[in-house]
Design a protein around this motif. Structure first.
Motif: not given
Length: 396
Positions: A341, A349, A351-352, A354-356, A358-359, A361-362, A393
């Motif tokens: 991230a 990059r 957006q990519e 931010s997707e990581l 989210a993972s 945080r999960k 991020i």
């Protein structure tokens, strides 16, 4: 043709006859593999005298397996064609005749000795990892209260490589069982040390007591067998936790010297160097560990080492690409996701990244950049770069 056997900490390597003149490349490679496997200390290897005697009697793999009462047979053929050398290798479980693993190792023949050396490296590392994987699968099927020390060790490895808190605790239990059943089992002490190391690194337990337990278990492994490369590997990791980088590198280099094919020792040399040591050397160690063990359970770490080293060298686009590969591994833990991230954020990059995030945080809702930085020993310059990536991020 090469032979090998198995469980209960008893593995044997022998060689069946190769058609043609004695003393050729195939014989040289087979004898070299015997020596290298013996250096692993986790395998009991039949001496070359027996190998030669069976070869003279033209004993084939199946008969040799029965004669030596081995658990695994590794057979191989060597071919030369034009300017290339190819070695086909097959690992078979003697009891069932099941093919456990097979591969072809190919190399340019510009320098025959170099070709044999590199092919030998890859064969030995593959045999070790494939036998270990087979033993783990057998151990996981047995009732826990029926395990001997060897089986308990491999049951521990199976859980250890899951890289989560619950499995790490189970791994610790089985390694403790292994050393209780066999107090001289240095590899089980190394595994036990690794579980304590993970507890400290991942903050799954109180850090300082976990560091001391990792160091203590590594010390017990060295006391059991100071020529076991895994024991020096465990001590190298434990010393790194204590902040003793130079001593850590010395122990890890000792592990490599004892067994040049020990992929995890090469990887851990890279792990230590990538953070604040020699970044170029870290890349070399990462690459070599992956050549030796391309499907290693710690492949995510090998890839991440390269990424961190590239960050320190200012090659941020490359770093992000390698970090993404690391994060894509199914057993990659939260620190690996954070590396990817941050690297992605460094080059825009977002957006990519931010997707990581989210993972992350999960997996660990409270995870912050301070958790990441506390786990590693980064140089000030590298720390500043990762802080900047995290800021972009919101990994505050």
């Amino acid at each position: 043709i090469i032979l090998l056997p198995g469980p209960n900490s008893l593995y044997v390597l022998s060689v069946a006859a190769q058609r043609g003149v004695r003393g050729g490349l195939a014989d040289g490679l087979a004898y070299d593999i015997i020596t290298r496997l013996a250096k692993l200390r986790s395998l009991f290897v039949i001496a070359q005298g027996t190998v030669f005697a069976l070869d003279q009697r033209s004993v084939g793999p199946e008969e040799a397996g029965r004669t030596l009462n081995v658990d695994y047979v590794v057979s191989g053929t060597l071919r030369r064609q034009d300017k290339r050398l190819a070695v086909s290798v097959e690992l078979v479980e003697s009891r069932t005749a099941r093919i456990v693993w097979a591969d072809v190792f190919d190399h340019k023949l510009d320098d025959a000795f170099l070709a044999l050396d590199e092919i030998g490296d890859r064969i030995v590392a593959s045999i070790e990892s494939e036998v270990e994987a087979a033993e783990c699968k057998l151990a996981i099927l047995r009732p826990p209260n029926s395990l001997d020390a060897w089986q308990a060790h491999h049951r521990g490895l199976w859980h250890m490589y899951r890289f989560n808190r619950e499995d790490n605790q189970r791994a610790r239990h089985f390694f403790e069982m292994a050393v209780r059943l066999d107090p001289t089992f240095s590899r089980a002490y190394a595994g036990l040390s690794f579980t304590h190391w993970q507890n400290a690194f991942q903050r799954w337990d109180e850090r300082e007591p976990a560091i001391e337990r990792a160091h203590d278990a590594a010390g017990r492994g060295l006391a059991a067998d100071d020529r076991d490369p895994a024991a020096h590997w465990a001590m190298g990791r434990a010393l790194w936790l204590r902040g003793r980088q130079d001593q850590s590198l010395t122990e890890l280099q000792r592990a490599v010297d004892l067994s040049p094919n020990f992929a995890l020792a090469h990887y851990t040399l890279g792990f230590v160097n990538c953070q604040s040591g020699d970044a170029e050397a870290a890349i070399g160690s990462s690459d070599h560990s992956r050549r030796l063990s391309p499907f290693d359970p710690l492949l995510f770490g090998m890839l991440a080492v390269r990424a961190i080293a590239l960050v320190r060298l200012g090659r941020l686009d490359e770093a992000a690409d390698w970090a993404v590969q690391a994060a894509a591994r199914v057993n990659a833990h939260v620190h690996i996701l954070a590396i990817a991230a941050c690297c992605l954020a460094m080059i825009g990059r977002v957006q990519e990244a931010s997707e990581l995030l989210a993972s992350i945080r999960k997996t660990v809702p409270s995870y912050r950049i301070e958790d990441f930085l506390a786990a590693f020993h980064l140089s000030p310059e590298a720390e500043a770069l990762f802080r900047d990536g995290a800021r972009r991020i919101g990994l505050g």
